[in-house]
Design a protein around this motif. Sequence first.
Motif, PDB file in Angstrom:
ATOM      1  N   ALA A  23       0.840  -1.188   0.000  1.00 27.42           N
ATOM      2  CA  ALA A  23       0.000   0.000   0.000  1.00 27.42           C
ATOM      3  C   ALA A  23       0.878   1.242   0.000  1.00 27.42           C
ATOM      4  O   ALA A  23       1.744   1.392   0.869  1.00 27.42           O
ATOM      5  CB  ALA A  23      -0.915  -0.005   1.218  1.00 27.42           C
ATOM      6  N   ALA A  24       0.635   2.120  -0.943  1.00 31.98           N
ATOM      7  CA  ALA A  24       1.419   3.346  -1.065  1.00 31.98           C
ATOM      8  C   ALA A  24       0.617   4.549  -0.593  1.00 31.98           C
ATOM      9  O   ALA A  24      -0.591   4.633  -0.822  1.00 31.98           O
ATOM     10  CB  ALA A  24       1.847   3.546  -2.509  1.00 31.98           C
ATOM     11  N   ASN A  74      -5.508   0.765  -8.866  1.00 32.27           N
ATOM     12  CA  ASN A  74      -5.341   2.216  -8.879  1.00 32.27           C
ATOM     13  C   ASN A  74      -6.104   2.893  -7.747  1.00 32.27           C
ATOM     14  O   ASN A  74      -5.605   3.805  -7.086  1.00 32.27           O
ATOM     15  CB  ASN A  74      -5.793   2.792 -10.210  1.00 32.27           C
ATOM     16  N   ALA A  75      -7.340   2.450  -7.536  1.00 34.36           N
ATOM     17  CA  ALA A  75      -8.194   3.102  -6.551  1.00 34.36           C
ATOM     18  C   ALA A  75      -7.632   2.976  -5.137  1.00 34.36           C
ATOM     19  O   ALA A  75      -7.844   3.845  -4.294  1.00 34.36           O
ATOM     20  CB  ALA A  75      -9.600   2.521  -6.608  1.00 34.36           C
ATOM     21  N   LYS A  76      -6.919   1.894  -4.890  1.00 35.79           N
ATOM     22  CA  LYS A  76      -6.384   1.648  -3.552  1.00 35.79           C
ATOM     23  C   LYS A  76      -4.914   2.022  -3.434  1.00 35.79           C
ATOM     24  O   LYS A  76      -4.321   1.851  -2.360  1.00 35.79           O
ATOM     25  CB  LYS A  76      -6.563   0.172  -3.182  1.00 35.79           C
ATOM     26  N   ASN A  77      -4.305   2.493  -4.519  1.00 39.85           N
ATOM     27  CA  ASN A  77      -2.861   2.793  -4.501  1.00 39.85           C
ATOM     28  C   ASN A  77      -2.068   1.605  -3.960  1.00 39.85           C
ATOM     29  O   ASN A  77      -1.166   1.767  -3.130  1.00 39.85           O
ATOM     30  CB  ASN A  77      -2.563   4.025  -3.655  1.00 39.85           C
TER      31      ASN A  77
END
Length: 121
Positions: A23-24, A74-77
């Motif tokens: 997770a970024a 993408n939505a959760k990075n």
Amino acid sequence: QVQLVESGGGLVQAGGSLRLSCAASGRTFTTYAMGWFRQAPGKAREFVAALNWSAGITYYAGAVKGRFTISRDNAKNTVYLQMNSLKPGDTAVYYCAADPKDGSYLRYNYWGQGTQVTVPS
């Protein structure tokens, strides 16, 4: 700054599967690619896989090609590493990395703390 947090490591029998997550957070808009690396005891850190979502390109080390898959939500990075058909030789601490240096998918500016994957022989 980009902060990276890995999860999903553990102990799995040979032939099994695990999915690692990275997770970024922070200035994530500055990066267009992320990678996974691993380091086994007594060995140097080695490249595992990378994803350049800007170019739609993935890279894999020969030892994991066909068994591991890197992907991104993408939505959760969040970047994932799906690991199938695990072998004892895959035992290592796995690190994710972000923000390539000089456009190289082998060198990055930011690193996570690592997550342990153990595949007993």
